[in-house]
Scaffold this active site. Sequence first.
Site, mmCIF file in Angstrom:
data_model
loop_
_atom_site.group_PDB
_atom_site.id
_atom_site.type_symbol
_atom_site.label_atom_id
_atom_site.label_comp_id
_atom_site.label_asym_id
_atom_site.label_seq_id
_atom_site.Cartn_x
_atom_site.Cartn_y
_atom_site.Cartn_z
ATOM 1 N N ILE A 1 -10.187 9.123 -0.988
ATOM 2 C CA ILE A 1 -10.355 8.538 0.346
ATOM 3 C C ILE A 1 -9.896 9.547 1.397
ATOM 4 O O ILE A 1 -8.870 10.210 1.249
ATOM 5 C CB ILE A 1 -9.532 7.228 0.476
ATOM 6 C CG1 ILE A 1 -9.886 6.232 -0.655
ATOM 7 C CG2 ILE A 1 -9.720 6.596 1.852
ATOM 8 C CD1 ILE A 1 -11.328 5.784 -0.723
ATOM 9 N N ASN B 1 0.807 -1.219 0.000
ATOM 10 C CA ASN B 1 0.000 0.000 0.000
ATOM 11 C C ASN B 1 0.843 1.273 0.000
ATOM 12 O O ASN B 1 0.368 2.317 -0.448
ATOM 13 C CB ASN B 1 -0.915 -0.064 1.249
ATOM 14 C CG ASN B 1 -1.454 1.284 1.648
ATOM 15 O OD1 ASN B 1 -2.393 1.786 1.059
ATOM 16 N ND2 ASN B 1 -0.843 1.911 2.660
ATOM 17 N N LYS C 1 0.888 4.425 -11.271
ATOM 18 C CA LYS C 1 -0.266 3.611 -10.867
ATOM 19 C C LYS C 1 -0.796 2.742 -12.014
ATOM 20 O O LYS C 1 -1.321 1.653 -11.780
ATOM 21 C CB LYS C 1 -1.366 4.500 -10.285
ATOM 22 C CG LYS C 1 -0.993 5.114 -8.930
ATOM 23 C CD LYS C 1 -0.731 4.048 -7.862
ATOM 24 C CE LYS C 1 -0.558 4.627 -6.475
ATOM 25 N NZ LYS C 1 -0.338 3.617 -5.438
ATOM 26 N N TYR D 1 2.198 10.249 -11.159
ATOM 27 C CA TYR D 1 1.318 9.337 -10.415
ATOM 28 C C TYR D 1 0.531 8.446 -11.390
ATOM 29 O O TYR D 1 0.419 7.239 -11.185
ATOM 30 C CB TYR D 1 0.371 10.179 -9.558
ATOM 31 C CG TYR D 1 -0.410 9.413 -8.512
ATOM 32 C CD1 TYR D 1 0.232 8.787 -7.448
ATOM 33 C CD2 TYR D 1 -1.804 9.351 -8.553
ATOM 34 C CE1 TYR D 1 -0.494 8.115 -6.471
ATOM 35 C CE2 TYR D 1 -2.534 8.693 -7.578
ATOM 36 C CZ TYR D 1 -1.862 8.069 -6.532
ATOM 37 O OH TYR D 1 -2.585 7.407 -5.566
ATOM 38 N N THR E 1 -8.079 10.785 4.338
ATOM 39 C CA THR E 1 -6.879 10.401 5.090
ATOM 40 C C THR E 1 -6.479 11.597 5.969
ATOM 41 O O THR E 1 -7.095 12.669 5.853
ATOM 42 C CB THR E 1 -5.738 10.044 4.114
ATOM 43 O OG1 THR E 1 -5.495 11.185 3.298
ATOM 44 C CG2 THR E 1 -6.081 8.852 3.247
HETATM 45 P P1 NAD Z 1 -0.573 8.349 3.356
HETATM 46 O O1 NAD Z 1 0.482 9.307 2.883
HETATM 47 O O2 NAD Z 1 -1.628 8.856 4.300
HETATM 48 O O3 NAD Z 1 0.149 7.083 4.018
HETATM 49 C C1 NAD Z 1 1.230 6.482 3.397
HETATM 50 C C2 NAD Z 1 1.885 5.495 4.355
HETATM 51 O O4 NAD Z 1 3.026 4.939 3.688
HETATM 52 C C3 NAD Z 1 2.398 6.126 5.639
HETATM 53 O O5 NAD Z 1 2.150 5.226 6.709
HETATM 54 C C4 NAD Z 1 3.902 6.249 5.401
HETATM 55 O O6 NAD Z 1 4.631 6.190 6.614
HETATM 56 C C5 NAD Z 1 4.171 5.037 4.519
HETATM 57 N N1 NAD Z 1 5.348 5.157 3.660
HETATM 58 C C6 NAD Z 1 5.666 6.210 2.840
HETATM 59 N N2 NAD Z 1 6.823 5.945 2.210
HETATM 60 C C7 NAD Z 1 7.231 4.720 2.616
HETATM 61 C C8 NAD Z 1 8.359 3.903 2.310
HETATM 62 N N3 NAD Z 1 9.319 4.301 1.460
HETATM 63 N N4 NAD Z 1 8.470 2.686 2.912
HETATM 64 C C9 NAD Z 1 7.520 2.283 3.787
HETATM 65 N N5 NAD Z 1 6.430 2.999 4.109
HETATM 66 C C10 NAD Z 1 6.288 4.202 3.532
HETATM 67 O O7 NAD Z 1 -1.189 7.711 2.036
HETATM 68 P P2 NAD Z 1 -2.706 7.259 1.693
HETATM 69 O O8 NAD Z 1 -3.440 8.425 1.164
HETATM 70 O O9 NAD Z 1 -3.259 6.464 2.824
HETATM 71 O O10 NAD Z 1 -2.404 6.307 0.449
HETATM 72 C C11 NAD Z 1 -2.068 4.927 0.593
HETATM 73 C C12 NAD Z 1 -2.027 4.288 -0.785
HETATM 74 O O11 NAD Z 1 -3.293 4.452 -1.428
HETATM 75 C C13 NAD Z 1 -1.004 4.917 -1.742
HETATM 76 O O12 NAD Z 1 -0.439 3.904 -2.545
HETATM 77 C C14 NAD Z 1 -1.832 5.876 -2.566
HETATM 78 O O13 NAD Z 1 -1.254 6.138 -3.823
HETATM 79 C C15 NAD Z 1 -3.123 5.085 -2.685
HETATM 80 N N6 NAD Z 1 -4.321 5.906 -2.977
HETATM 81 C C16 NAD Z 1 -4.726 6.883 -2.117
HETATM 82 C C17 NAD Z 1 -5.894 7.593 -2.385
HETATM 83 C C18 NAD Z 1 -6.438 8.652 -1.425
HETATM 84 O O14 NAD Z 1 -7.429 9.309 -1.770
HETATM 85 N N7 NAD Z 1 -5.866 8.813 -0.254
HETATM 86 C C19 NAD Z 1 -6.605 7.341 -3.571
HETATM 87 C C20 NAD Z 1 -6.144 6.356 -4.431
HETATM 88 C C21 NAD Z 1 -4.999 5.629 -4.116
#
Ligand code: NAD
Length: 253
Positions: free
Chosen positions: A188, A89, A159, A155, A190
Site C-alpha cells: 500500500i 491498525n 502478523k 513481522y 504510504t
Molecule cells: P505508517 O508507519 O505509515 O503509520 C503507522 C501509524 O501508527 C502512524 O500514525 C504512527 O504514528 C502510529 N503508531 C506507531 N506506533 C504507535 C504506537 N505505539 N501507539 C500508537 N500509534 C502508533 O504505517 P502503515 O504503512 O500505514 O501501516 C499501518 C498498518 O498496516 C500496520 O499495522 C502495518 O503493519 C500494516 N500494513 C501495511 C502495509 C503497507 O504496505 N503499508 C501492508 C500490509 C500491512
Amino acid sequence: MLLKDKVAIVTGGGQGIGEGIVNCFAREGAKIVVVTRSEKSSRPVADRVNANGGTAVWFAADVTKPEDVTAMVDFAVKTYGRLDIACNNAGRLGNPRNVAELPAEELDEVMDLDLRGTFLCCREEIQAMRKTGGGAIVNISSVSGLHGNVGLSSYNLAKHAVLGLTRAAALEEIANNIRINAVCPGAIMTPLQEEFKKNDPIGFEETLRKSNIPVGRMGTPEEVGNVVAFLCSDMASYMVGSAVVVDGGVMAQ
Ligand code: NAD
C-alpha cells in the site's frame, strides 16, 4: 452511509493506511477518535475530518502501554457515550532480518507493537462494547500474516499471530454480539513509499516490478479503508474471524 453515528477508534490514524481508514469511516458517517502517540501526528487528521464536515477528535496514546489503552477507550466512551467500532491498525515492519540473525530484542520490539498492542486494544475495546450490547473490531494484519517473506521474520511472526488473536477473540465474543475480523493488506502506498518514489523513481519502479502485483500498482490507503468500513458495518453481519485479503491479486498467484 454505512456507519452513521457509530463511535469509532482508529489506532495509528495519523498517516498511511490508518488515515485512509479514518477518511472512509468519516465518509460513512462515523464519529472518530484518531489515535497516535502524539497530538502532533493525530490532531491534523482529526482537524481535516472536521473541516470536511465530519466528526473526529484526537487522542495521544501509546498502544503498547496498558494504561494508555485503557485511557484511550475511556476517552472515546466519555466523549461520544459508547464505543461501536474499532480498527487496530498501529504497527511496524521492524529491521530486515532472517530468523538465524534475528536478535530476540528486535523480535520483542515488533511483537510489542504489532501483537501485544493489538491484543491490549482488543481487550479494552471488547470490555467497552460488551457494556452496550455489541460492536465490530478489525485488526490490521498483512499478507505477511499469511505467507513468509525472506528477511521479514519478526513481522511474519507478529502478523501471523494477529490472525490467531483475531480468530480466538472472534469465537469468544460473537456470543456478545461483537464481530471481530482482520484485514491483510498487500503493498500500500504510504508516506514512506511516496518518499521512496520521489527520491528514487527508477528504484521504486524496479521494486514495484519485482513485487509482481497482478493489478500492476500499489494499493491506496482508501482501498484498505473501504474494506475496513464494510467489515465494521451491518453489511458484514455474517463475517466473523475472517482474514480479508486486500492485495491487488498477490495472494491469488
Ligand atoms: P505508517 O508507519 O505509515 O503509520 C503507522 C501509524 O501508527 C502512524 O500514525 C504512527 O504514528 C502510529 N503508531 C506507531 N506506533 C504507535 C504506537 N505505539 N501507539 C500508537 N500509534 C502508533 O504505517 P502503515 O504503512 O500505514 O501501516 C499501518 C498498518 O498496516 C500496520 O499495522 C502495518 O503493519 C500494516 N500494513 C501495511 C502495509 C503497507 O504496505 N503499508 C501492508 C500490509 C500491512
